[in-house]
Motif scaffolding. Structure first.
Motif, PDB file in Angstrom:
ATOM      1  N   GLY A 636       0.484  -0.908   0.288  1.00 30.88           N
ATOM      2  CA  GLY A 636       0.174  -0.020   0.376  1.00 30.88           C
ATOM      3  C   GLY A 636       0.862   1.502  -0.244  1.00 30.88           C
ATOM      4  O   GLY A 636       2.066   1.282  -0.738  1.00 30.88           O
ATOM      5  N   ASP A 637       0.353   2.314   0.235  1.00 33.31           N
ATOM      6  CA  ASP A 637       1.105   3.993   0.249  1.00 33.31           C
ATOM      7  C   ASP A 637       1.871   3.698   1.636  1.00 33.31           C
ATOM      8  O   ASP A 637       3.254   4.539   1.498  1.00 33.31           O
ATOM      9  CB  ASP A 637      -0.021   4.707   0.221  1.00 33.31           C
ATOM     10  N   ARG A 638       1.538   3.124   2.616  1.00 29.95           N
ATOM     11  CA  ARG A 638       2.448   3.354   4.091  1.00 29.95           C
ATOM     12  C   ARG A 638       3.189   2.354   4.489  1.00 29.95           C
ATOM     13  O   ARG A 638       3.359   2.019   5.089  1.00 29.95           O
ATOM     14  CB  ARG A 638       1.496   4.034   5.164  1.00 29.95           C
ATOM     15  N   GLY A 639       2.385   1.230   3.702  1.00 30.97           N
ATOM     16  CA  GLY A 639       3.537  -0.199   4.413  1.00 30.97           C
ATOM     17  C   GLY A 639       2.772  -1.072   3.594  1.00 30.97           C
ATOM     18  O   GLY A 639       2.109  -1.029   2.661  1.00 30.97           O
ATOM     19  N   VAL A 640       3.185  -2.598   4.217  1.00 30.24           N
ATOM     20  CA  VAL A 640       2.510  -3.703   3.173  1.00 30.24           C
ATOM     21  C   VAL A 640       1.464  -4.593   4.306  1.00 30.24           C
ATOM     22  O   VAL A 640       2.055  -4.827   5.763  1.00 30.24           O
ATOM     23  CB  VAL A 640       4.100  -4.706   2.669  1.00 30.24           C
ATOM     24  N   TYR A 641       0.417  -5.070   3.920  1.00 30.42           N
ATOM     25  CA  TYR A 641      -0.764  -6.113   4.606  1.00 30.42           C
ATOM     26  C   TYR A 641      -0.854  -7.379   4.182  1.00 30.42           C
ATOM     27  O   TYR A 641      -0.681  -7.671   2.787  1.00 30.42           O
ATOM     28  CB  TYR A 641      -1.463  -4.590   4.636  1.00 30.42           C
ATOM     29  N   VAL A 642      -1.310  -7.852   5.122  1.00 29.56           N
ATOM     30  CA  VAL A 642      -1.438  -8.852   5.074  1.00 29.56           C
ATOM     31  C   VAL A 642      -3.459  -8.862   6.142  1.00 29.56           C
ATOM     32  O   VAL A 642      -3.529  -8.292   6.878  1.00 29.56           O
ATOM     33  CB  VAL A 642      -1.191 -10.253   5.293  1.00 29.56           C
ATOM     34  N   PHE A 643      -4.368  -9.646   5.216  1.00 31.27           N
ATOM     35  CA  PHE A 643      -5.548  -9.497   5.463  1.00 31.27           C
ATOM     36  C   PHE A 643      -6.083 -10.710   5.696  1.00 31.27           C
ATOM     37  O   PHE A 643      -6.071 -11.517   4.746  1.00 31.27           O
ATOM     38  CB  PHE A 643      -6.301  -8.034   4.930  1.00 31.27           C
ATOM     39  N   THR A 644      -7.332 -10.944   6.626  1.00 32.20           N
ATOM     40  CA  THR A 644      -8.866 -11.345   6.205  1.00 32.20           C
ATOM     41  C   THR A 644      -9.798 -10.845   6.137  1.00 32.20           C
ATOM     42  O   THR A 644     -10.338  -9.906   7.126  1.00 32.20           O
ATOM     43  CB  THR A 644      -8.215 -12.990   7.421  1.00 32.20           C
ATOM     44  N   VAL A 645     -11.885 -11.241   5.439  1.00 34.05           N
ATOM     45  CA  VAL A 645     -11.911 -11.072   5.101  1.00 34.05           C
ATOM     46  C   VAL A 645     -12.990 -11.085   6.520  1.00 34.05           C
ATOM     47  O   VAL A 645     -13.676 -13.194   6.292  1.00 34.05           O
ATOM     48  CB  VAL A 645     -12.905 -10.939   4.450  1.00 34.05           C
ATOM     49  N   ASP A 646     -13.604 -10.621   7.235  1.00 34.03           N
ATOM     50  CA  ASP A 646     -14.289 -11.171   8.107  1.00 34.03           C
ATOM     51  C   ASP A 646     -16.258 -11.714   8.031  1.00 34.03           C
ATOM     52  O   ASP A 646     -16.735 -12.299   7.867  1.00 34.03           O
ATOM     53  CB  ASP A 646     -14.997 -10.551   9.635  1.00 34.03           C
ATOM     54  N   GLY A 647     -16.835 -10.236   6.943  1.00 37.31           N
ATOM     55  CA  GLY A 647     -17.645 -10.589   5.982  1.00 37.31           C
ATOM     56  C   GLY A 647     -18.380  -9.583   5.501  1.00 37.31           C
ATOM     57  O   GLY A 647     -17.733  -7.939   5.543  1.00 37.31           O
ATOM     58  N   PHE A 648     -19.249  -9.038   4.587  1.00 44.99           N
ATOM     59  CA  PHE A 648     -19.421  -7.957   4.286  1.00 44.99           C
ATOM     60  C   PHE A 648     -21.152  -7.837   4.495  1.00 44.99           C
ATOM     61  O   PHE A 648     -21.490  -8.569   4.638  1.00 44.99           O
ATOM     62  CB  PHE A 648     -19.410  -8.006   2.807  1.00 44.99           C
ATOM     63  N   THR A 649     -20.746  -6.469   4.486  1.00 40.02           N
ATOM     64  CA  THR A 649     -23.413  -6.414   5.072  1.00 40.02           C
ATOM     65  C   THR A 649     -23.580  -5.917   3.716  1.00 40.02           C
ATOM     66  O   THR A 649     -22.786  -4.881   2.963  1.00 40.02           O
ATOM     67  CB  THR A 649     -23.111  -5.812   5.594  1.00 40.02           C
ATOM     68  N   ASN A 650     -24.997  -6.510   2.740  1.00 45.07           N
ATOM     69  CA  ASN A 650     -25.182  -6.172   1.413  1.00 45.07           C
ATOM     70  C   ASN A 650     -26.155  -4.812   1.660  1.00 45.07           C
ATOM     71  O   ASN A 650     -26.622  -5.301   2.901  1.00 45.07           O
ATOM     72  CB  ASN A 650     -25.196  -7.329   0.529  1.00 45.07           C
ATOM     73  N   PRO A 651     -25.800  -4.295   1.477  1.00 42.90           N
ATOM     74  CA  PRO A 651     -26.962  -2.632   2.018  1.00 42.90           C
ATOM     75  C   PRO A 651     -28.498  -3.357   1.154  1.00 42.90           C
ATOM     76  O   PRO A 651     -28.866  -4.824  -0.485  1.00 42.90           O
ATOM     77  CB  PRO A 651     -26.982  -1.819   0.350  1.00 42.90           C
ATOM     78  N   ALA A 652     -29.754  -2.902   0.993  1.00 44.28           N
ATOM     79  CA  ALA A 652     -30.961  -3.266   0.740  1.00 44.28           C
ATOM     80  C   ALA A 652     -31.063  -2.857  -0.818  1.00 44.28           C
ATOM     81  O   ALA A 652     -30.464  -2.036  -1.477  1.00 44.28           O
ATOM     82  CB  ALA A 652     -31.906  -2.430   1.838  1.00 44.28           C
ATOM     83  N   PRO A 653     -31.999  -3.653  -1.051  1.00 40.73           N
ATOM     84  CA  PRO A 653     -31.906  -2.936  -2.518  1.00 40.73           C
ATOM     85  C   PRO A 653     -32.358  -1.603  -3.103  1.00 40.73           C
ATOM     86  O   PRO A 653     -33.033  -0.811  -1.497  1.00 40.73           O
ATOM     87  CB  PRO A 653     -33.045  -4.052  -3.818  1.00 40.73           C
ATOM     88  N   ILE A 654     -32.091  -0.749  -3.896  1.00 39.60           N
ATOM     89  CA  ILE A 654     -32.215   0.630  -4.529  1.00 39.60           C
ATOM     90  C   ILE A 654     -33.657   0.957  -4.734  1.00 39.60           C
ATOM     91  O   ILE A 654     -34.900  -0.090  -4.761  1.00 39.60           O
ATOM     92  CB  ILE A 654     -31.739   0.472  -5.417  1.00 39.60           C
ATOM     93  N   ALA A 655     -34.621   1.335  -3.359  1.00 43.22           N
ATOM     94  CA  ALA A 655     -35.717   1.853  -3.152  1.00 43.22           C
ATOM     95  C   ALA A 655     -36.061   2.379  -4.467  1.00 43.22           C
ATOM     96  O   ALA A 655     -37.112   2.247  -5.190  1.00 43.22           O
ATOM     97  CB  ALA A 655     -35.522   2.789  -2.332  1.00 43.22           C
ATOM     98  N   ASN A 656     -35.054   3.985  -5.505  1.00 41.67           N
ATOM     99  CA  ASN A 656     -35.652   4.407  -6.614  1.00 41.67           C
ATOM    100  C   ASN A 656     -34.472   4.447  -7.469  1.00 41.67           C
ATOM    101  O   ASN A 656     -33.526   5.131  -7.079  1.00 41.67           O
ATOM    102  CB  ASN A 656     -36.026   5.570  -6.076  1.00 41.67           C
ATOM    103  N   MET A 657     -34.348   3.468  -8.297  1.00 47.76           N
ATOM    104  CA  MET A 657     -33.687   3.498  -9.274  1.00 47.76           C
ATOM    105  C   MET A 657     -33.293   5.144 -10.336  1.00 47.76           C
ATOM    106  O   MET A 657     -32.092   5.099 -10.023  1.00 47.76           O
ATOM    107  CB  MET A 657     -33.926   2.071 -10.415  1.00 47.76           C
ATOM    108  N   PHE A 658     -34.911   4.983 -10.610  1.00 54.50           N
ATOM    109  CA  PHE A 658     -35.003   6.435 -10.676  1.00 54.50           C
ATOM    110  C   PHE A 658     -34.280   7.986 -10.669  1.00 54.50           C
ATOM    111  O   PHE A 658     -33.315   8.134 -11.210  1.00 54.50           O
ATOM    112  CB  PHE A 658     -36.568   6.655 -11.313  1.00 54.50           C
ATOM    113  N   LYS A 659     -34.528   8.066  -9.205  1.00 55.02           N
ATOM    114  CA  LYS A 659     -33.547   8.918  -8.050  1.00 55.02           C
ATOM    115  C   LYS A 659     -32.119   8.497  -8.260  1.00 55.02           C
ATOM    116  O   LYS A 659     -30.788   9.270  -8.416  1.00 55.02           O
ATOM    117  CB  LYS A 659     -34.004   8.505  -7.519  1.00 55.02           C
ATOM    118  N   GLN A 660     -31.697   7.117  -8.298  1.00 58.23           N
ATOM    119  CA  GLN A 660     -30.031   7.146  -8.531  1.00 58.23           C
ATOM    120  C   GLN A 660     -29.854   7.938  -9.288  1.00 58.23           C
ATOM    121  O   GLN A 660     -28.815   7.690  -9.484  1.00 58.23           O
ATOM    122  CB  GLN A 660     -30.184   5.208  -8.120  1.00 58.23           C
ATOM    123  N   LYS A 661     -30.119   7.250 -10.930  1.00 57.78           N
ATOM    124  CA  LYS A 661     -29.505   7.498 -11.761  1.00 57.78           C
ATOM    125  C   LYS A 661     -29.679   8.714 -12.272  1.00 57.78           C
ATOM    126  O   LYS A 661     -28.049   9.744 -12.770  1.00 57.78           O
ATOM    127  CB  LYS A 661     -30.452   6.775 -13.591  1.00 57.78           C
TER     128      LYS A 661
END
Length: 694
Positions: A636-661
């Motif tokens: 990276g920019d500050r150093g070298v890293y190793v990592f493990t991913v504990d989990g992802f939290t997916n967002p709720a579906p887009i409520a208003n696609m038109f507004k997002q676009k």
């Protein structure tokens, strides 16, 4: 004041170079091509766009107009930064005028006569018409003034009307072109979903890091191969959008010495003693003050804050000072104080002496009108009949205004009179019959005789500094600039990557002549002059020239050295991680003597690691990884890293696609306009010689 007054007041806007208003939204200050060699160009050519030369004779008035606007907007004197901005603004307009006009012709974009008429006089007029002709009280277009302006046959009015119509036309063309660009941009549902996910999907992970600082710089020996490897992998970063130059410099102070300060203090004390007994306060102040303050009634807040409150607390006849504030001594004699209206509503009839046979006849007519009004005459009707001012169509009404809005003779009459008074006053515009309609508010005002004298270096101090600078300039030629400066006990300052039209440089308050000379010099040259700043003389040495285009490894080698060193360190740190195995983060951390750091709720669009800073490569790798798996080492920019991913939290579906676009289209549309104009520049042949002239 009439139509000519209107023109005088509005000319600062209407004379704005042809499509300046319309083009400004397109222009990106850094997206300007700088051509070379500027010294071989025609002596009067500021630059050229696709073979169209821009003459200094045509260009300078546009710069002057922009400078006048800055004066009106900000007040006071102009500084080098404002001048540079004015030059850039005029240049950008020239680029836009040529490049976009060619685009309009290529695309067949036009504004018909009916369209133009509607933009000038219709129910939904051009924003420029609203800007120039809006009534300040109602915000609505003053159609009477507008029509008088458009129908006038006076030569100046005809010229200004033509320029205004051209400006309106150009803005309409720009709007059409903008709409074409914006309508060509589309956001798919997949793109909208990706954008939404990148901003709302959360990642939780743990990492172990080895900082680059853990490897001493002295232990890293950089080779040519290391530099070449980094340069080849990052070549896209080294595209220089415009030429820039760097220089070192030393300064010789001309700040006032203790002796200078004592001399100025003695001088101001002598002036103070004479000021106290002066018979003509205003004349004495005008002769002795380096800053001119009008000898008229002022409201609180017009003076230096350190002086203002003290002065306005004093009664008439008081004397204040000398007081040192903001590097200057102030002396103030309070000649008079009173309470005065905050604002006044008034009407007037303006008589032009030239049209009725001279000032005497104008005054007689004004006195006659005053008598008629005093005996019940209709002021509004008389204004319509006799006034030459544009306000006559409104019965002479001028609206409500505060102090400073009118010429002194007019202002004194309306603020020192009382509501209902009819006054006859002469000014530079002619003879006024004034009716004071209403006076609003009341606050203390003061008439002040004001003297200010700056605390400056003596001629002896300046001469001593100049002699030292001159000696250094003569002796440093042919020597190592930095080494010789160090030998003389001088600190070397650096001005890095200075653009040719830049109005500032680190530590220098008036650098334009220095920058001009830097662009006429060769790398390694000591610049030929002693440059005068506010508090110092400066000697400079051109250290680097970076041309427009992709820079070579040799040109960026010094600049990229820290990054190359980190890249070499990264290889060492990756080997340490690899030797620690992949059994798990805890075991890796234990072997390396490091800790496991948990990170919660990181989003892809904001790759900030708490306690570290921004790490794009690390966060990008996290969002592309599997759960629970120990990653390969990431540099990276500050150093070298190793990592493990504990989990992802997916967002709720887009409520208003038109507004997002819609939100994405707004941002994308603006970027597309900038990109379109940049593309026009990239494909044009542009030579920029401005550094020769400014």
């Amino acid at each position: 004041m009439g139509l000519m007054t209107f023109l005088r007041n509005r000319a600062g806007y209407i004379l704005v170079f042809a499509i300046g208003f319309a083009i400004v939204a397109f222009l990106v200050g850094d997206a300007i091509n700088v051509g070379k060699p500027f010294w071989s160009a025609n002596q009067k050519v500021v630059g050229s766009v696709d073979g169209n030369d821009i003459s200094i004779d045509d260009f300078q008035p546009k710069v002057d107009q922009s400078l006048n606007q800055f004066k009106q907007q900000y007040g006071g004197s102009l500084n080098p930064q404002m001048t540079a901005m004015a030059v850039d603004q005029a240049w950008n307009a020239e680029l836009g005028k040529v490049l976009l006009t060619k685009e309009y012709e290529r695309l067949g974009l036009t504004v018909s006569e009916d369209e133009l008429l509607d933009l000038l006089q219709g129910q939904n007029p051009s924003p420029l018409i609203k800007q120039y002709f809006a009534n300040p009280q109602t915000g609505q277009v003053d159609r009477a003034t507008l029509m008088n302006f458009l129908k006038s046959k006076e030569p100046q009015a005809l010229q200004q009307s033509t320029m205004l119509q051209q400006e309106v036309t150009n803005q309409a063309l720009q709007t059409k072109y903008s709409n074409l660009i914006r309508n060509s941009v589309y956001v798919t549902s997949l793109e909208a979903t990706d954008e939404y996910t990148n901003r709302n999907k959360l990642a939780n992970f743990k990492y172990v890091s080895l900082d680059y600082t853990s490897v001493p710089d002295a232990s890293v020996k950089l080779t040519d191969a290391d530099y070449s490897e980094y340069y080849d992998q990052n070549k896209a970063r080294f595209n220089n959008p415009q030429e820039n130059r760097s220089f070192d410099y030393v300064t010789f102070s001309i700040s006032p010495t203790a002796a200078d300060m004592a001399a100025v203090k003695a001088q101001i004390e002598k002036i103070a003693a004479d000021f106290k007994v002066a018979k003509n306060d205003s004349l004495f102040a005008a002769i002795n003050s380096e800053v001119k303050v009008p000898f008229t009634y002022l409201t609180k807040g017009k003076l230096d804050p350190a002086v203002d409150s003290a002065v306005f607390a004093l009664p008439a006849g008081s004397f204040y000072g000398p007081v040192l504030s903001n590097n200057s001594y102030k002396l103030v004699k309070v000649v008079d104080t009173r309470f005065s209206p905050d604002s006044v509503k008034a009407s007037h009839i303006l008589i032009d002496p030239a049209k009725i046979g001279g000032e005497d006849k104008a005054v007689k007519l004004a006195d006659s009108l005053k008598a008629l009004i005093a005996n019940g005459g209709n002021f509004a009707q008389l204004a319509q009949t006799y006034s030459v001012d544009g306000s006559k169509d409104k019965g002479g009404e001028l609206g409500t205004f505060a102090r400073g809005a009118m010429v002194p003779e007019f202002e004194n009459a309306v603020f020192e009179g009382k509501a209902g008074d009819i006054k006859v006053v002469k000014s530079q515009f002619g003879v006024h019959v004034i009716k004071i309609e209403k006076q609003i508010g009341s606050s203390k005002v003061a008439k002040l005789a004001y003297i200010e004298k700056a605390l400056t270096a003596s001629s002896k101090t300046q001469a001593t500094a100049y002699k030292a600078a001159s000696s250094f300039l003569n002796d440093v030629k042919g020597k190592d600039f930095a080494a010789y400066a160090k030998q003389k006990g001088l600190k070397v300052a650096v001005a890095d990557k200075i653009a040719p039209t830049q109005g500032f440089a680190p530590g220098l308050d008036n650098p334009r002549k220095l920058i001009q000379d830097a662009y006429a010099a060769d790398q390694g040259d000591v610049l030929p002059e002693i440059y005068t700043m506010t508090n110092a003389y400066v000697i400079a040495h051109l250290t680097d020239i970076k041309p427009k285009g992709t820079l070579t490894l040799a040109q960026v080698k010094k600049e990229i050295e820290p990054m190359v060193r980190n890249a070499v360190k990264a290889k060492t740190l990756k080997e340490k991680f690899n030797s620690a195995g992949k059994a798990g983060l805890a075991q890796i951390a234990s072997k390396l003597g490091r800790t496991v750091n948990p990170v919660q709720n990181i989003v892809f669009a904001n790759p900030i690691i708490p306690g570290i800073a921004q790490e794009n490569k690390l966060v990008g790798s996290v969002f592309g990884s599997q759960l629970g798996k120990v990653s390969a080492p990431i540099d990276g920019d500050r150093g070298v890293y190793v990592f493990t991913v504990d989990g992802f939290t997916n967002p709720a579906p887009i409520a208003n696609m038109f507004k997002q676009k819609e939100g994405m289209l707004l941002s994308l549309g603006q970027r597309s306009l900038q990109s379109a104009f940049q593309a026009l520049q990239d494909n044009a042949k542009i030579k920029d010689n401005r550094v020769k002239f400014y």
